[in-house]
Structures are given as structure tokens and as C-alpha cells.
Design a protein around this motif. Structure first.
Motif, PDB file in Angstrom:
ATOM      1  N   ASP A  37      26.670  18.201  21.058  1.00 53.94           N
ATOM      2  CA  ASP A  37      27.086  16.979  20.474  1.00 53.94           C
ATOM      3  C   ASP A  37      28.305  16.810  20.212  1.00 53.94           C
ATOM      4  OD1 ASP A  37      24.656  15.862  21.116  1.00 53.94           O
ATOM      5  OD2 ASP A  37      23.999  16.327  19.179  1.00 53.94           O
TER       6      ASP A  37
ATOM      7  N   LYS B 272      31.562  14.734  21.555  1.00 54.32           N
ATOM      8  CA  LYS B 272      32.346  13.718  20.973  1.00 54.32           C
ATOM      9  C   LYS B 272      33.907  14.092  21.011  1.00 54.32           C
ATOM     10  CE  LYS B 272      29.106  11.391  18.150  1.00 54.32           C
ATOM     11  NZ  LYS B 272      27.896  12.218  18.233  1.00 54.32           N
TER      12      LYS B 272
ATOM     13  N   GLU C 170      35.009  13.388  24.242  1.00 52.44           N
ATOM     14  CA  GLU C 170      35.060  11.829  24.470  1.00 52.44           C
ATOM     15  C   GLU C 170      36.443  11.160  24.017  1.00 52.44           C
ATOM     16  OE1 GLU C 170      33.867   9.109  26.514  1.00 52.44           O
ATOM     17  OE2 GLU C 170      32.457  10.768  26.457  1.00 52.44           O
ATOM     18  N   THR C 171      36.831  11.584  22.708  1.00 53.01           N
ATOM     19  CA  THR C 171      37.769  10.881  21.895  1.00 53.01           C
ATOM     20  C   THR C 171      39.185  11.611  22.596  1.00 53.01           C
ATOM     21  OG1 THR C 171      37.481  12.897  20.580  1.00 53.01           O
ATOM     22  CG2 THR C 171      36.793  10.536  19.607  1.00 53.01           C
TER      23      THR C 171
ATOM     24  N   SER D  10       8.785  10.644  28.697  1.00 55.10           N
ATOM     25  CA  SER D  10      10.292  10.546  28.565  1.00 55.10           C
ATOM     26  C   SER D  10      10.500   9.405  27.187  1.00 55.10           C
ATOM     27  CB  SER D  10      10.780   9.794  29.787  1.00 55.10           C
ATOM     28  OG  SER D  10      10.040   8.620  30.242  1.00 55.10           O
ATOM     29  N   ASN D  11       9.399   8.720  27.114  1.00 54.20           N
ATOM     30  CA  ASN D  11       9.831   7.825  25.750  1.00 54.20           C
ATOM     31  C   ASN D  11       9.503   8.563  24.620  1.00 54.20           C
ATOM     32  OD1 ASN D  11      10.798   5.290  26.466  1.00 54.20           O
ATOM     33  ND2 ASN D  11       8.875   4.848  27.420  1.00 54.20           N
TER      34      ASN D  11
ATOM     35  N   LYS E 222      12.219  10.787  23.824  1.00 55.08           N
ATOM     36  CA  LYS E 222      13.281  10.218  23.131  1.00 55.08           C
ATOM     37  C   LYS E 222      12.853   9.551  21.619  1.00 55.08           C
ATOM     38  CE  LYS E 222      16.994   7.532  24.524  1.00 55.08           C
ATOM     39  NZ  LYS E 222      18.002   8.304  25.014  1.00 55.08           N
ATOM     40  N   PHE E 223      11.681   9.258  21.386  1.00 53.59           N
ATOM     41  CA  PHE E 223      11.171   9.020  20.214  1.00 53.59           C
ATOM     42  C   PHE E 223      11.320   9.913  19.265  1.00 53.59           C
ATOM     43  CE2 PHE E 223       9.379   6.304  17.115  1.00 53.59           C
ATOM     44  CZ  PHE E 223       8.424   6.846  16.277  1.00 53.59           C
TER      45      PHE E 223
ATOM     46  N   ARG F 140      23.059  13.514  25.950  1.00 49.04           N
ATOM     47  CA  ARG F 140      23.756  12.715  26.791  1.00 49.04           C
ATOM     48  C   ARG F 140      24.960  13.631  27.450  1.00 49.04           C
ATOM     49  NH1 ARG F 140      22.155   8.921  24.061  1.00 49.04           N
ATOM     50  NH2 ARG F 140      20.811   7.187  24.888  1.00 49.04           N
TER      51      ARG F 140
ATOM     52  N   LEU G 198      21.779  11.538  36.240  1.00 50.99           N
ATOM     53  CA  LEU G 198      20.896  11.580  37.101  1.00 50.99           C
ATOM     54  C   LEU G 198      21.577  12.120  38.237  1.00 50.99           C
ATOM     55  CD1 LEU G 198      18.215  10.386  36.865  1.00 50.99           C
ATOM     56  CD2 LEU G 198      19.010   8.469  38.504  1.00 50.99           C
TER      57      LEU G 198
END
Lengths: 188, 126
Positions: A49, A53, A56-57, A160-161, A164-165, A172, A179
């Protein structure tokens, strides 16, 4: 409970739904036991993570041709790839157990509902889908739904849910998490 | 154009700092700054909710025919697009473009929609 379910013509679909709900919870429980609670997984997850990040920045900040920036970017990318690879290795252990559970559940459902229409499709599926939705069924009514297709829908949407939950979904930022992972063309 | 760029730089500065923790009124606040993961999760759950509601509704009426799958996809994508573009007013370039945002939770929502639709249709109309 089973007796009252059979008053519905397609009560079997409710049985399949509850079995796949239960097996989804069992699978996530096993994965939690074997991986998600281990410190190794947690540190890997936070590295991914954090690195994604930072990457990303770095990417969204003003693109500059400074050597150090591209070198930093490459370092982040390689560290992201390594930790993603380690992450998938750590999932290998529980992957086997989860696969066994799914095979057992599938075998159980197969023996219970082989050759039986467990639901009625409100649409006529395309031939490709029909191979799964009409598998093992007699007759040629395309709106009859076999256990295989229904179980596929149950396990896909529920697992999958649920992941996620519970926060077990793959990060990500992990390389190749998308995919179709677009290969990053290395700038020479 | 100036107002837009000042907004994106403002949300950009917060991007480096710690993103404020998730709170419900943030869901409707166009000023809030969003982390990529947080936004992705919100869009994912919006899609799942729309899928469940449409599935139950299509099955209950019942609506029959594959065209209703297409209509569901258009409806759920429209809702997700309107949410992040109009309610949140985010700059999609910062979050990977429309493709990434609209793809969030797509496959899970299709299977959830089909499951709910088939289940309600089979149980209550036969």
C-alpha cells in the motif's frame, strides 16, 4: 427446513445459495487462519500500500527529467513487484486448502443436483453461456438452469464481495492486480 | 478553468498528507479529497447495491429477456458515473480515468445481479 423449501418448484436454488454462502465463509475463515492474520502478510500488505501510494504521487507530480526521479520510480516499481510476488506466494498455502473445500462442495452439489434444473433463467443465454447453464440437463429448453451455472454465480458474487467486505481483497496497487495487467514498457 | 485547477491542486496537496478518515457526510461532499482505494471501494459498493436492487426488482415484476441485462449495465454505469462526476466532482484523470472508475466492482455486480434476478424469478414465478 429442507421440506418447506421443496414446496417451491425451484427450492433447490435456495439450498445451493445457502451452501455457497456457508462455503464462502469457511474459505475466508481458512484464509484468515492461514494467512491474513500472520505478521508476514500484514507487513507485506502495508509495504505494497505504501509503495503504490508513493509511486502514485511520484507519477502524478510534475514529470521531470531528473535522473534521481526516474531512478526512484524504478526502485518503487521493483519493490512493488517483489512484494506483490511475495504476497501471491504467501497466498499459495491457503489456496490449496480453499481449492479442496471448493472441490468438495462442488462434488456434493453435483451429486445432489446432477441433471436437475435448479432454477429458471428469465432470459435465453448466448450459446457460450448455455454450455454451462444447460450442462447435464435433458430437453432443450435454454431457460432451464443447471446447478453449475447457478453455483458459479453464487460463488463469484458472494466470495468477491465477502473478501471486499472483510478487507481481504487483493490491493489495487499490487502489480498485475488489474484484469489485464498492461506490461510497463521500461524506459531505456 | 482556473477554479478547476485550483481545486485539483488543493486536493492534490492533501493527497500527499494523511487522507481524512472515511465519514458518511464525505460521501456527498464535493470538496472532500479522496484516496484511490477509498473511492474505489465506495464505487464498488454502489455498484453492488444497484445490482442487488435491480436484480430483486427485475425478478419480482418479472422482466424477461436479455435486453434487461444491458439496461442494468447502462443504469448502474450511469449511476456510478453521475456519482463521481456530478456529486463528487472529482478529476477522473487523477484516479486512472473513466475506464478504471467504471470498471470498479463490475464483474461482481454482474454476477450478483444475475443471481438475484434468477433467484427471485425462479422462486416467485414458478
Amino acid at each position: 427446513m429442507v421440506f418447506s423449501l421443496s414446496s417451491f418448484r425451484y427450492g433447490d436454488s435456495l439450498i445451493i445459495l445457502s451452501i455457497s454462502l456457508a462455503s464462502a465463509f469457511v474459505c475466508e475463515g481458512i484464509s484468515w487462519l492461514l494467512i491474513y492474520r500472520t505478521p508476514n502478510y500484514k507487513s507485506l500488505r502495508s509495504t505494497i500500500d505504501r509503495t503504490s501510494k508513493k509511486l502514485e504521487t511520484l507519477k502524478t507530480s510534475a514529470p521531470s527529467t531528473k535522473k534521481s526521479k526516474t531512478k526512484k520510480k524504478d526502485r518503487f516499481e521493483t519493490s512493488l513487484k517483489e512484494s506483490s510476488r511475495d504476497l501471491s506466494f504467501s497466498k499459495f498455502k491457503s489456496g490449496g486448502v480453499v481449492a479442496i473445500v471448493l472441490i468438495i462442495v462442488f462434488g456434493l452439489l453435483n451429486s445432489l443436483f446432477e441433471g436437475k434444473a435448479v432454477a429458471k433463467l428469465p432470459f435465453t443465454p448466448i450459446p457460450f453461456i448455455q454450455k454451462m447453464s444447460h450442462r447435464g440437463l435433458s430437453g432443450d429448453d435454454p431457460t432451464d438452469c443447471a446447478m453449475v451455472f447457478f453455483y458459479f454465480l453464487c460463488s463469484m458474487s458472494i466470495r468477491s464481495n465477502l473478501q471486499k467486505f472483510l478487507g481481504f481483497a487483493p490491493p489495487r496497487g499490487a502489480a498485475g492486480a488489474g484484469l489485464f495487467p498492461v506490461p510497463d514498457t521500461k524506459s531505456s | 478553468m482556473k477554479e478547476k485547477s485550483s481545486k485539483s491542486t488543493k486536493s492534490h496537496q492533501q493527497h500527499n498528507g494523511e487522507v481524512p478518515p472515511f465519514s458518511f457526510n464525505k460521501l456527498l461532499d464535493p470538496e472532500a479529497s479522496w484516496d484511490k482505494d477509498q473511492l474505489g471501494d465506495v464505487l464498488h459498493w454502489i455498484r453492488q447495491a444497484v445490482a442487488l436492487i435491480c436484480g430483486l426488482l427485475w425478478g419480482a415484476i418479472p422482466l424477461v429477456g436479455a435486453i434487461w441485462i444491458v439496461l442494468f449495465l447502462l443504469l448502474s454505469s450511469g449511476i456510478v458515473y453521475c456519482y463521481y462526476a456530478i456529486v463528487l466532482k472529482i478529476d477522473e484523470e487523477e484516479y486512472g480515468g473513466h475506464g478504471t472508475l467504471l470498471q470498479e466492482g463490475m464483474f461482481a455486480s454482474i454476477t450478483l445481479f444475475l443471481l438475484a434476478w434468477i433467484l427471485v424469478y425462479s422462486i416467485f414465478h414458478f
